[in-house]
Design a protein around this motif. Structure first.
Motif, mmCIF file in Angstrom:
data_model
loop_
_atom_site.group_PDB
_atom_site.id
_atom_site.type_symbol
_atom_site.label_atom_id
_atom_site.label_comp_id
_atom_site.label_asym_id
_atom_site.label_seq_id
_atom_site.Cartn_x
_atom_site.Cartn_y
_atom_site.Cartn_z
ATOM 1 N N LEU A 105 -2.726 -2.087 -2.878
ATOM 2 C CA LEU A 105 -1.876 -0.982 -3.343
ATOM 3 C C LEU A 105 -0.667 -1.495 -4.118
ATOM 4 O O LEU A 105 -0.340 -0.990 -5.202
ATOM 5 N N GLU A 106 -0.004 -2.520 -3.585
ATOM 6 C CA GLU A 106 1.192 -3.067 -4.261
ATOM 7 C C GLU A 106 0.850 -3.629 -5.638
ATOM 8 O O GLU A 106 1.623 -3.490 -6.587
ATOM 9 N N ASN A 107 -0.328 -4.252 -5.748
ATOM 10 C CA ASN A 107 -0.750 -4.762 -7.052
ATOM 11 C C ASN A 107 -0.954 -3.626 -8.056
ATOM 12 O O ASN A 107 -0.574 -3.740 -9.216
ATOM 13 N N VAL A 108 -1.555 -2.545 -7.587
ATOM 14 C CA VAL A 108 -1.845 -1.427 -8.495
ATOM 15 C C VAL A 108 -0.560 -0.680 -8.875
ATOM 16 O O VAL A 108 -0.469 -0.080 -9.945
ATOM 17 N N LEU A 109 0.451 -0.783 -8.017
ATOM 18 C CA LEU A 109 1.736 -0.125 -8.315
ATOM 19 C C LEU A 109 2.521 -0.847 -9.433
ATOM 20 O O LEU A 109 3.388 -0.242 -10.065
ATOM 21 N N ILE A 110 2.195 -2.121 -9.686
ATOM 22 C CA ILE A 110 3.002 -2.919 -10.632
ATOM 23 C C ILE A 110 3.170 -2.240 -12.006
ATOM 24 O O ILE A 110 4.294 -2.048 -12.458
ATOM 25 N N PRO A 111 2.051 -1.842 -12.676
ATOM 26 C CA PRO A 111 2.249 -1.231 -14.006
ATOM 27 C C PRO A 111 3.024 0.085 -13.948
ATOM 28 O O PRO A 111 3.729 0.429 -14.898
ATOM 29 N N LEU A 112 2.915 0.800 -12.841
ATOM 30 C CA LEU A 112 3.655 2.072 -12.720
ATOM 31 C C LEU A 112 5.146 1.777 -12.598
ATOM 32 O O LEU A 112 5.985 2.470 -13.169
ATOM 33 N N ASN A 113 5.477 0.710 -11.880
ATOM 34 C CA ASN A 113 6.888 0.349 -11.722
ATOM 35 C C ASN A 113 7.483 -0.236 -13.001
ATOM 36 O O ASN A 113 8.687 -0.186 -13.207
ATOM 37 N N PHE A 114 6.609 -0.776 -13.874
ATOM 38 C CA PHE A 114 7.069 -1.346 -15.142
ATOM 39 C C PHE A 114 7.217 -0.296 -16.233
ATOM 40 O O PHE A 114 7.842 -0.551 -17.258
ATOM 41 N N SER A 115 6.600 0.852 -16.032
ATOM 42 C CA SER A 115 6.575 1.858 -17.099
ATOM 43 C C SER A 115 7.975 2.367 -17.415
ATOM 44 O O SER A 115 8.810 2.518 -16.534
ATOM 45 N N LYS A 117 8.441 5.270 -18.704
ATOM 46 C CA LYS A 117 8.436 6.695 -18.366
ATOM 47 C C LYS A 117 8.770 6.874 -16.891
ATOM 48 O O LYS A 117 8.447 6.021 -16.062
ATOM 49 N N ARG A 118 9.387 7.999 -16.560
ATOM 50 C CA ARG A 118 9.579 8.289 -15.138
ATOM 51 C C ARG A 118 8.273 8.831 -14.595
ATOM 52 O O ARG A 118 7.759 9.841 -15.056
ATOM 53 N N ILE A 156 -9.241 -4.038 -11.769
ATOM 54 C CA ILE A 156 -9.641 -2.896 -12.609
ATOM 55 C C ILE A 156 -8.756 -1.683 -12.291
ATOM 56 O O ILE A 156 -8.282 -0.992 -13.196
ATOM 57 N N ALA A 157 -8.510 -1.448 -11.002
ATOM 58 C CA ALA A 157 -7.648 -0.316 -10.612
ATOM 59 C C ALA A 157 -6.272 -0.465 -11.246
ATOM 60 O O ALA A 157 -5.688 0.493 -11.768
ATOM 61 N N ARG A 158 -5.742 -1.694 -11.235
ATOM 62 C CA ARG A 158 -4.426 -1.936 -11.825
ATOM 63 C C ARG A 158 -4.465 -1.686 -13.340
ATOM 64 O O ARG A 158 -3.516 -1.175 -13.920
ATOM 65 N N ALA A 159 -5.604 -2.033 -13.962
ATOM 66 C CA ALA A 159 -5.713 -1.839 -15.418
ATOM 67 C C ALA A 159 -5.838 -0.364 -15.799
ATOM 68 O O ALA A 159 -5.469 0.021 -16.902
ATOM 69 N N ILE A 160 -6.376 0.472 -14.907
ATOM 70 C CA ILE A 160 -6.614 1.874 -15.288
ATOM 71 C C ILE A 160 -5.561 2.844 -14.744
ATOM 72 O O ILE A 160 -5.575 4.021 -15.082
ATOM 73 N N VAL A 161 -4.637 2.337 -13.928
ATOM 74 C CA VAL A 161 -3.741 3.259 -13.216
ATOM 75 C C VAL A 161 -2.849 4.070 -14.173
ATOM 76 O O VAL A 161 -2.514 5.218 -13.892
ATOM 77 N N ASN A 162 -2.501 3.485 -15.310
ATOM 78 C CA ASN A 162 -1.696 4.224 -16.293
ATOM 79 C C ASN A 162 -2.555 5.046 -17.245
ATOM 80 O O ASN A 162 -2.058 5.518 -18.266
ATOM 81 N N GLU A 163 -3.839 5.169 -16.949
ATOM 82 C CA GLU A 163 -4.790 5.888 -17.788
ATOM 83 C C GLU A 163 -4.733 5.440 -19.251
ATOM 84 O O GLU A 163 -4.506 6.245 -20.162
ATOM 85 N N PRO A 164 -4.949 4.149 -19.482
ATOM 86 C CA PRO A 164 -4.891 3.639 -20.856
ATOM 87 C C PRO A 164 -6.080 4.152 -21.661
ATOM 88 O O PRO A 164 -7.131 4.460 -21.095
#
Ligand SMILES: Nc1ncnc2c1ncn2[C@@H]1O[C@H](COP(=O)(O)OP(=O)(O)OP(=O)(O)O)[C@@H](O)[C@H]1O
Ligand SMILES: [Mg+2]
Length: 224
Positions: A105-115, A117-118, A156-164
């Motif tokens: 979960l923490e790995n997948v949160l990384i791109p969301l925390n870097f975004s 956008k709020r 893969i989950a980390r790569a798709i979490v921001n819906e690229p």
């Protein structure tokens, strides 16, 4: 059809103007349309990862033009460049590049925390991504306790979490047994069917033949 990716005569030189200068791409041109599923194949050292890193906006090039959706990448400001990388592109590296002592979960949160956008409901979004790759129940497990196939799914989950709109994967099945690799390929196909552009570097003919198009690189040039 919208041409999403356009490469024109891209030249990549590692260590330019130094004694160990090495030209890895000699003028690569290619167009990839929105929604394509493309395999990139070629011998070890041909320049596949180099090409993927340029496409992912994580490496530079010395000559040529790269545009995404009609915008020249080199004209972007640092901030726009970072935003494209974070929001438009999902990259799965050859060695996963997970933070091993973080949980899935923490790995997948990384791109969301870097975004920039709020983002609301980050945890929910990360869990949805883990569910999409079939490992929601492993959310709280540290990555160093996961199997190779499970780590691949976290990546893969980390790569798709921001819906690229564009997913780039470097040998995503290279270290997996044939059954797990077939499952991972199904995942990429379903992401592609949802309308995402997917580009997969692979040595495996079974993976390549399932893609709509195969780009072959040899010695830094596209040969077919
Ligand atoms: N950071 C670097 N510095 C210098 N040369 C590099 C660097 N990265 C790659 N190269 C060289 O560029 C060429 C292309 O490398 P690249 O990693 O793109 O190959 P590849 O097709 O992905 O190979 P593989 O299938 O083994 O992953 C190789 O000859 C490699 O030695
Ligand atoms: Mg490589």
């Amino acid at each position: 059809m919208i041409i999403m990716i356009k490469l024109e005569n891209i030249v990549k030189i590692y260590n330019p103007k130094k004694a160990n200068e090495f030209e890895a791409l000699h003028g690569v041109s290619a167009e990839i349309q929105d929604g394509e599923l493309v395999a990139v194949v070629g011998k070890s050292g041909a320049g596949k990862s180099t090409l993927l890193h340029i496409l992912a906006c994580i490496d530079n090039y010395q000559e040529g033009e790269y545009s995404i959706d009609g915008t020249l990448v080199k004209n972007l400001s640092e901030r726009q460049y970072a935003n494209i990388r974070n929001e438009k592109i999902g990259m799965i590296m050859q060695d996963f590049a997970l933070v091993e002592d973080f949980t899935a979960l923490e790995n997948v949160l990384i791109p969301l925390n870097f975004s920039k956008k709020r983002i609301k409901n980050k945890k929910e979004k990360a869990l949805t991504a883990l569910k999409a790759v079939g490992i929601e129940e492993l959310a709280k497990k540290p990555c160093n306790k996961l199997s190779g196939g499970q780590k691949q799914r976290v990546a893969i989950a980390r790569a798709i979490v921001n819906e690229p709109s564009m997913i780039l994967a470097d040998e995503p099945t290279g270290a997996l047994d044939s059954r797990t690799s077939a499952e991972i390929m199904e995942l990429f196909k379903s992401l592609n069917q949802q309308g995402r552009t997917v580009i997969i570097v692979t040595h495996d003919p079974k993976i390549a033949e399932q893609c709509g198009r195969i780009i072959e690189i040899s010695d830094g040039e596209i040969v077919s």
